[in-house]
Design a protein around this motif. Structure first.
Motif, PDB file in Angstrom:
ATOM      1  N   ALA A   1       4.933  24.876  11.845  1.00 53.95           N
ATOM      2  CA  ALA A   1       4.177  24.225  10.782  1.00 53.95           C
ATOM      3  C   ALA A   1       5.078  23.924   9.583  1.00 53.95           C
ATOM      4  N   ALA A   2       6.032  24.788   9.342  1.00 53.11           N
ATOM      5  CA  ALA A   2       6.934  24.584   8.206  1.00 53.11           C
ATOM      6  C   ALA A   2       7.811  23.355   8.379  1.00 53.11           C
ATOM      7  N   TYR A   3       7.996  22.929   9.633  1.00 52.78           N
ATOM      8  CA  TYR A   3       8.847  21.770   9.919  1.00 52.78           C
ATOM      9  C   TYR A   3       8.032  20.552  10.339  1.00 52.78           C
TER      10      TYR A   3
ATOM     11  N   ASP B   1       2.006  33.558  17.001  1.00 55.74           N
ATOM     12  CA  ASP B   1       1.566  33.224  15.647  1.00 55.74           C
ATOM     13  C   ASP B   1       2.756  32.938  14.735  1.00 55.74           C
ATOM     14  N   GLU B   2       3.798  33.749  14.872  1.00 56.82           N
ATOM     15  CA  GLU B   2       4.989  33.541  14.053  1.00 56.82           C
ATOM     16  C   GLU B   2       5.658  32.211  14.393  1.00 56.82           C
ATOM     17  N   ALA B   3       5.685  31.875  15.692  1.00 57.21           N
ATOM     18  CA  ALA B   3       6.272  30.598  16.118  1.00 57.21           C
ATOM     19  C   ALA B   3       5.484  29.418  15.565  1.00 57.21           C
TER      20      ALA B   3
END
Length: 307
Positions: free
Chosen positions: A304-306, A297-299
Motif C-alpha cells: 500500500a505504501a508503494y 498483513d505486513e506485506a
C-alpha cells in the motif's frame, strides 16, 4: 581496556624500570588514580612493584623481575594476539598497540614461528560509519573505566529522541551488538543502551562513586521462553543461503519429497514478520497460521505504501 593498560604498565616498567604515575597516566590516557588502582591490583597478583616517595621517587619494578621462560605456549600467544587484534579494530588505543607489539616480540623470543597473526576480525559498526562507531565505543569504555557521568542523545526503537545523563557501568557485547549498561538519571533506573542508537556522547567532567549492581539482573536475553514462537518454514533453493545464515544450517532439513524445511523457535516480537519478508518469496511460513496472517498483513501495508 583495563587489562591492556595493566599489561602496558608491566612492559613499560620492565623496559624503563621506573616511571611516575603522571608519566604512566599520560601514556595510557587515564587518571593517576586509575594508575595507582592498577598498580595495587598488579601487586596483589604477585608482580613486585614498589612506590618510592620524594623528588626522585616513582613507581618501579625489581630489576630481577623477568617474565618466566615459556610463559605461554604458542597456541596461547596466538589466541591472545588474535583477541587483541580483534578489539583493536574497534578500540584503537596506543597502549593496546604497544601490548600487541611486545607480545609479538615475546613470541619471537620464544622461537615461535608465527607467520600470521590476527585470525579474528570483529567489526560491529554500522555500514559506512565504522570510525564514528569506534569513537563512541572508545568514549563509552573510557567513561566506564574512569567512572565519569555522560550525557547522551539516545534514539529508541520508536524513533523518540531523548537526552539522558547516565552513569556508565559496563560494556556488553552480545550477538554482534554492543550495549552500554548504565544507571539512567532520567528514568532513575538501570538501562541497557545500544551503542548504535546513541547519536552523540558528551563528557560531563563529573565522576560518580562506585555503583553496586548485579550482573544477573542485566537484561541480556533477547527473548524469554514464554515470548518465543515455534514455527515451520518451507525454503526454496534460491533462499537457502539467507535461511542458513539466519536460522543455522543445523535447523534446515531435506524431507523425502525434496522440500527444504526448517523448524525453529524464534523471538515473538514486532520485528519477526518484517524479518521473514526480508527473506524474499522463497521463504514461506507453513505454521502457525497466526504468523502467516501477520506476514501477509505486513506485506499488504508495504504494498500500500508503494501504490
Amino acid at each position: 581496556m583495563k587489562y591492556q593498560i595493566m599489561l602496558g604498565i608491566l612492559f613499560t616498567l620492565m623496559n624503563n624500570r621506573k616511571a611516575t604515575a603522571g608519566e604512566l597516566a599520560e601514556k595510557f590516557s587515564c587518571s593517576t588514580r586509575s594508575i595507582y588502582r592498577y598498580i595495587d591490583e598488579m601487586t596483589v597478583s604477585g608482580v613486585p612493584i614498589d612506590i618510592a616517595q620524594g623528588a626522585r621517587g616513582g613507581i618501579y619494578i625489581s630489576d630481577c623481575y623477568k617474565l618466566p621462560k615459556g610463559l605461554m605456549t604458542r597456541e596461547e600467544y596466538d589466541k591472545t594476539l588474535d583477541a587483541l587484534f580483534a578489539f583493536r579494530g574497534q578500540l584503537p588505543d596506543k597502549a593496546l598497540d604497544s601490548a600487541i607489539s611486545k607480545l609479538t616480540q615475546a613470541s619471537k623470543e620464544e622461537k615461535f614461528d608465527r607467520a600470521l597473526s590476527g585470525n579474528i576480525l570483529v567489526d560491529s559498526g554500522d555500514w559506512g560509519s565504522a570510525g564514528k562507531f569506534s569513537e563512541k565505543l572508545a568514549l563509552a569504555e573510557k567513561a566506564v573505566e574512569e567512572r565519569e557521568c555522560l550525557e547522551i542523545c539516545y534514539i529508541d526503537r520508536g524513533g523518540e529522541q531523548s537526552r539522558r545523563r547516565i552513569k556508565p557501568l559496563l560494556l556488553v557485547y552480545k550477538q554482534n551488538i554492543w550495549y552500554l549498561y548504565a544507571f539512567c538519571m532520567l528514568r532513575d533506573d538501570f538501562r541497557l543502551f545500544k551503542i548504535g542508537r546513541i547519536r552523540s556522547i558528551q563528557h560531563t567532567c563529573e565522576t560518580f562513586e562506585k555503583v553496586d549492581f548485579s550482573r544477573e539482573n542485566i537484561p541480556l536475553s533477547f527473548w524469554k521462553n514464554e515470548n518465543s514462537l515455534d514455527a515451520r518454514f518451507e525454503i526454496s533453493p534460491d533462499a537457502l543461503p539467507l535461511a542458513e545464515e539466519w536460522l543455522g544450517v543445523e535447523n534446515i532439513i531435506t524431507e523425502r519429497d525434496g522440500r527444504l524445511i526448517a523448524e525453529v523457535s524464534l523471538p515473538d516480537d514486532e520485528s519477526l514478520a518484517g524479518k521473514i519478508l526480508s527473506m524474499g518469496t522463497g521463504f514461506r511460513v507453513i505454521f502457525p497460521q497466526s504468523l502467516c496472517e501477520r506476514v501477509r498483513d505486513e506485506a499488504q501495508k508495504i504494498a500500500a505504501a508503494y501504490a
